[in-house]
Design a protein around this motif. Structure first.
Motif, PDB file in Angstrom:
ATOM      1  N   GLY A  29      -4.123   2.902   1.599  1.00 21.56           N
ATOM      2  CA  GLY A  29      -4.170   2.844   0.139  1.00 21.56           C
ATOM      3  C   GLY A  29      -4.973   4.031  -0.357  1.00 21.56           C
ATOM      4  N   LEU A  30      -4.305   5.030  -0.878  1.00 19.72           N
ATOM      5  CA  LEU A  30      -4.968   6.278  -1.255  1.00 19.72           C
ATOM      6  C   LEU A  30      -6.043   6.099  -2.323  1.00 19.72           C
TER       7      LEU A  30
ATOM      8  N   LEU B 131       0.826  -1.209   0.000  1.00 22.00           N
ATOM      9  CA  LEU B 131       0.000   0.000   0.000  1.00 22.00           C
ATOM     10  C   LEU B 131       0.862   1.262   0.000  1.00 22.00           C
ATOM     11  N   ARG B 132       2.005   1.212   0.698  1.00 20.76           N
ATOM     12  CA  ARG B 132       2.873   2.396   0.758  1.00 20.76           C
ATOM     13  C   ARG B 132       3.450   2.766  -0.607  1.00 20.76           C
ATOM     14  N   ILE B 133       3.959   1.785  -1.343  1.00 19.93           N
ATOM     15  CA  ILE B 133       4.632   2.039  -2.622  1.00 19.93           C
ATOM     16  C   ILE B 133       3.702   2.731  -3.619  1.00 19.93           C
TER      17      ILE B 133
ATOM     18  N   GLN C  94      -7.565  -0.545   3.356  1.00 15.87           N
ATOM     19  CA  GLN C  94      -6.910  -0.650   4.655  1.00 15.87           C
ATOM     20  C   GLN C  94      -7.800  -1.422   5.638  1.00 15.87           C
ATOM     21  N   GLN C  95      -9.064  -1.094   5.688  1.00 17.33           N
ATOM     22  CA  GLN C  95      -9.985  -1.772   6.601  1.00 17.33           C
ATOM     23  C   GLN C  95     -10.113  -3.259   6.263  1.00 17.33           C
ATOM     24  N   ALA C  96     -10.140  -3.583   4.984  1.00 15.95           N
ATOM     25  CA  ALA C  96     -10.220  -4.993   4.576  1.00 15.95           C
ATOM     26  C   ALA C  96      -8.977  -5.759   5.041  1.00 15.95           C
ATOM     27  N   LEU C  97      -7.795  -5.159   4.900  1.00 14.44           N
ATOM     28  CA  LEU C  97      -6.567  -5.809   5.375  1.00 14.44           C
ATOM     29  C   LEU C  97      -6.604  -6.002   6.883  1.00 14.44           C
TER      30      LEU C  97
END
Length: 128
Positions: free
Chosen positions: A104-105, A62-64, A111-114
Motif C-alpha cells: 500500500g503505497l 492494496l494493488r488497485i 502491508q505489515q499489519a495485513l
C-alpha cells in the motif's frame, strides 16, 4: 476545495451501507472499472477536488489504489494500518487473508499489519 470520497465498490451507496461519517454534503463516487475511475478522478482532481479513497483490506485492495495513486493524488479515508487493525480485531471470525502480497503505497505499515493479522474484514453495514 471540494471533497470527493471514493471507493471501488457500490456497497457504500446501498441503504444497508449507509455511512454516518460520510456526510451527504461530500459526494461519494463509486467506480468499479479502473479506467473509468482513473478518468473521472483525474477530471475531479484537475478541477480542485481533494480525493479521499477507501478500499478493501486485502491484497487486491492494496494493488488497485496503489496503481491509482501513481496516476491521481488521493489521501486515505479510513484506509490505514490503524484502521485495518481496528476492523480486523473487531471481527476475529472474518475470513483469512489470501493471495499474493502487495504494497500500500500510501501507508508503509499497512502491508505489515495485513501480514501480522492475516484477516480480511468485510465492509458490511458496520464495517470500515
Amino acid at each position: 476545495m471540494a471533497r470527493r470520497h471514493t471507493c471501488h465498490s457500490s456497497r457504500p451507496l446501498q441503504p444497508s451501507g449507509h455511512r454516518p461519517e460520510c456526510p451527504s454534503a461530500d459526494p461519494l463516487v463509486s467506480l468499479p472499472a479502473f479506467a473509468a475511475r482513473r478518468c473521472l478522478l483525474r477530471h475531479l482532481y484537475e478541477r480542485g477536488a481533494a480525493l479521499l479513497y477507501h478500499g478493501d483490506f486485502d491484497w487486491g485492495g492494496l494493488r488497485i489504489p496503489s496503481a491509482l495513486l501513481r496516476r491521481v493524488p488521493w489521501r486515505p479515508w479510513r484506509y490505514t494500518a490503524a484502521d485495518y487493525r481496528v476492523a480486523a480485531l473487531a471481527r476475529p471470525d472474518c475470513p483469512p487473508l489470501a493471495g499474493q502480497r502487495a504494497e500500500g503505497l500510501w501507508d508503509p505499515d499497512l502491508q505489515q499489519a495485513l501480514l501480522e493479522l492475516a484477516l480480511r474484514p468485510s465492509r458490511g453495514r458496520d464495517g470500515p
